[in-house]
Design an enzyme around this catalytic site. Structure first.
Site, PDB file in Angstrom:
ATOM      1  N   HIS A  75       9.253   0.693   6.083  1.00  0.00           N
ATOM      2  CA  HIS A  75       8.775   0.801   7.459  1.00  0.00           C
ATOM      3  C   HIS A  75       9.542  -0.175   8.353  1.00  0.00           C
ATOM      4  CE1 HIS A  75       5.299   3.363   6.742  1.00  0.00           C
ATOM      5  NE2 HIS A  75       4.966   2.614   5.702  1.00  0.00           N
ATOM      6  N   CYS A  92       8.019   6.424   3.655  1.00  0.00           N
ATOM      7  CA  CYS A  92       6.866   6.064   2.835  1.00  0.00           C
ATOM      8  C   CYS A  92       6.159   7.329   2.331  1.00  0.00           C
ATOM      9  CB  CYS A  92       5.937   5.142   3.612  1.00  0.00           C
ATOM     10  SG  CYS A  92       4.880   4.130   2.546  1.00  0.00           S
TER      11      CYS A  92
END
Length: 482
Positions: free
Chosen positions: A424, A327
Site C-alpha cells: 500500500h 493487496c
C-alpha cells in the site's frame, strides 16, 4: 475533545488543522482517538496499525504515529461484524453485540494510552466518533462522552451545515444529553459554510438561547481539504477526477480498504481517476484497472462478480489493457483464494479468483504489518506499508513487481500487462508514480511532489482555522478543569 453532531462533519480534519496550527505555535501536540471504525489504516512506527486519520494528524503534529494515538480500531468485514484491533494488534473478531459487551474491558487500556500521550505533550487533541448524542450506544461508551467523562476533558462540538439541519442537530444534541454532559461542551463550531455568515446570526442566537453554548467560529468551505487523505468511505461517493488523458479505473468494493492509495493519482493533472460505484460498468476506455485493497477478500470477490465487473476486467485484459491489484486486489487476480481457518470468511472457503495471474493465496493467522522500502520492476524506488493476511505464491511470482528489503514481492504476468503487489502507498513514491504513468502514456513527464502538496495543504488548512476560529479561546478551554 472534538466531538460532532454526526459522522463526516469534519472532526478528523478539524483535529488535523488544529494540530498543525498549535504545533506552529511551538506546542508539543498529540492526536488521540479512543475508538475508530475504519478500513483505512496506517502502520505505525511501533509496528501496529491505527486509523489513517490519526496518522495524518500525527503528521500535522510533526511526529511519527504510534499505537497509543488510536488504541481501539474497528475494521468492519461485514454489516454485522468487525475485526477489533487493540493497541495496533488484532484482538478478536466480534459482532456488534459482542463488541458492545467487550467495550467496558477496553476503557482502562484506552485511558492508559491517553495518559501516555499526555505525559509527552503540551496539548492532546481528542477526536470523537460519530455523534456525541448516540444515546443507544451511551452505555459503556468509550468513543464520545463516555471517554470525556472518564478522562474529565472539555468538549468542542462540530456541526456540518453543508448537509443541512445543522441548527436542529446542535439543539437536538443538547436535549439528548444529560446535564453533566451538556456542561462539558464549552462551545460549538459550524463547519463547511458557504455564503454570507451574517445570514446565520439569528440562527446562532437561537442555538445559544436553547443551549447556552457560545459559537466559537464558523468555518467557510475550504475545497483544499479534498487533497488530504480521507478516513471515511463516504468520500468515495464523489468523483475524484473527470478529465485527463490517462484514464485509471477503480471499482469500489463493498469493503474497500486503504483507498487513499489513489489520492496521489488524483493529484496528477493528466490523470482521470474514475471510482466506479456498484451497479455501474467499468469504462471500456480505461488505460488501467486497479483492484483496491479490501477487508474481506473472498466476500468482495463475490461482490465484484455480482456487479458484473469480472467480465469487464477480463474483457479489458483481452483488449490489451493493464490491470494492477493491490493487496486483496492482488489476491483476487490469482487462480484461487483459500481461507481454511476462517480468518476473513467461513472456515474452509476456497474460491476461484479471476485467473489473470498464475498465483494462489492461502489465508494464514499471521498478519503482516510493516513499513518497507525497495525498488520496482521499472527501476524506480518505492516505499509504503504492508498490511495483509495471507501468502500469495505461484509461477508469476518469478517475475516480481517489486523488490522490498532485498526480497522479491508481487507478480507480473508473462505479457507484462497484469501486475499485483501487497504494498500500500506505493503511488506516494513520486519516481514510481511518474514511471508508472509514463508507461501508460509515453512522453515527457514532470514529476509531481505529492508530499509537498500534503504539507502545503495542511499549512493552508491550519491558517484557515486560525483565521476563522478563536484558537486562544480553545487553548484556554483545553487548559481549564472544572
Amino acid at each position: 475533545m472534538i466531538q460532532g453532531t454526526g459522522s463526516d462533519v469534519g472532526k478528523s480534519l478539524v483535529v488535523a488543522g488544529l494540530a498543525r496550527a498549535f504545533t506552529r505555535r511551538g506546542l508539543a501536540v498529540r492526536p488521540f482517538k479512543p475508538q475508530n471504525m475504519s478500513n483505512n489504516a496506517a502502520v505505525t512506527c511501533d509496528g501496529g496499525e491505527i486509523g489513517r486519520a490519526q496518522a495524518l494528524q500525527a503528521r500535522a503534529c510533526g511526529v511519527s504515529p504510534t499505537c497509543h494515538m488510536n488504541p481501539v480500531l474497528l475494521k468492519p468485514h461485514s454489516d454485522m461484524g468487525a475485526q477489533v484491533v487493540v493497541r495496533g494488534r488484532v484482538l478478536t473478531n466480534a459482532s456488534a453485540q459482542d463488541y458492545h459487551r467487550l467495550k467496558p474491558t477496553l476503557l482502562p487500556t484506552v485511558l492508559e494510552s491517553y495518559h501516555h500521550l499526555c505525559a509527552e505533550a503540551d496539548l492532546v487533541l481528542v477526536e470523537g466518533a460519530g455523534s456525541a448524542a448516540e444515546v443507544n450506544l451511551r452505555a459503556a461508551d468509550i468513543a464520545n462522552m463516555g471517554f470525556a467523562e472518564a478522562a474529565d476533558i472539555p468538549v468542542l462540538l462540530v456541526g456540518d451545515i453543508d448537509r443541512g439541519g445543522v441548527l436542529a442537530a446542535l439543539v437536538g444534541t443538547y436535549h439528548l444529553l444529560p446535564p453533566t454532559e451538556r456542561a462539558r461542551i464549552k462551545g460549538y463550531v459550524i463547519n463547511k459554510f458557504r455564503g454570507d455568515p451574517a445570514l446565520l446570526s439569528d440562527g446562532l442566537g437561537t442555538v445559544t438561547q436553547h443551549t447556552g453554548w457560545p459559537c466559537l467560529g464558523i468555518l467557510p468551505w475550504f475545497p483544499g481539504v479534498a487533497r488530504l487523505p480521507a478516513e471515511d468511505s463516504v468520500s468515495l461517493r464523489v468523483e475524484r477526477k473527470e478529465t485527463g488523458p490517462i484514464h485509471i479505473v477503480v471499482p469500489t468494493l463493498s469493503r474497500i480498504a486503504n483507498f487513499d492509495d489513489f489520492d496521489p493519482l488524483a493529484a496528477e493533472p493528466d490523470v482521470r481517476l474514475s471510482l466506479i460505484r456498484p451497479g455501474e460498468p467499468l469504462p471500456a476506455d480505461a488505460d488501467v484497472v486497479i483492484l483496491p485493497g479490501s477487508k474481506a477478500t473472498i466476500a468482495d470477490l463475490a461482490f465484484l462478480r455480482a456487479q458484473g465487473w469480472e467480465g469487464d476486467i477480463l474483457a479489458h485484459a483481452r483488449r490489451g489493457g493493464k490491470v494492477l491489484g493491490i493487496c486483496a486486489g492482488y489476491q483476487m487476480l490469482g487462480s484461487t483464494v483459500a481461507d481454511p481457518l476462517g480468518m476473513e470468511s467461513a472456515a474452509g472457503s476456497n474460491v476461484p479468483g479471476l485467473g489473470l495471474l498464475a498465483v494462489e493465496t492461502l489465508m494464514t493467522e499471521q498478519k503482516v504489518l510493516a513499513n518497507v522500502c525497495g525498488v520496482a520492476a521499472n527501476g524506480a524506488p518505492v516505499q509504503g506499508y504492508e498490511m495483509h493476511l495471507g501468502e500469495t505464491t505461484g509461477a508469476d511470482s518469478a517475475r516480481p513487481f517489486l523488490t522490498l528489503a532485498g526480497k522479491p514481492e508481487g507478480a507480473i504476468s508473462p505479457n507484462g500487462r497484469i501486475m499485483g503487489t501487497t504494498l500500500h502507498g506505493l503511488f506516494q513514491s513520486d519516481a514510481f508514480r511518474t514511471a508508472f504513468l509514463a508507461e501508460l502514456r509515453p512522453g515527457q513527464r514532470q514529476a509531481l511532489d505529492y508530499n509537498a502538496i500534503i504539507e502545503n495543504t495542511l499549512n493552508q488548512w491550519a491558517s484557515h482555522l486560525e483565521t476563522h476560529l478563536d484558537l486562544d479561546a480553545l487553548l484556554r478551554i483545553a487548559s481549564e478543569r472544572d
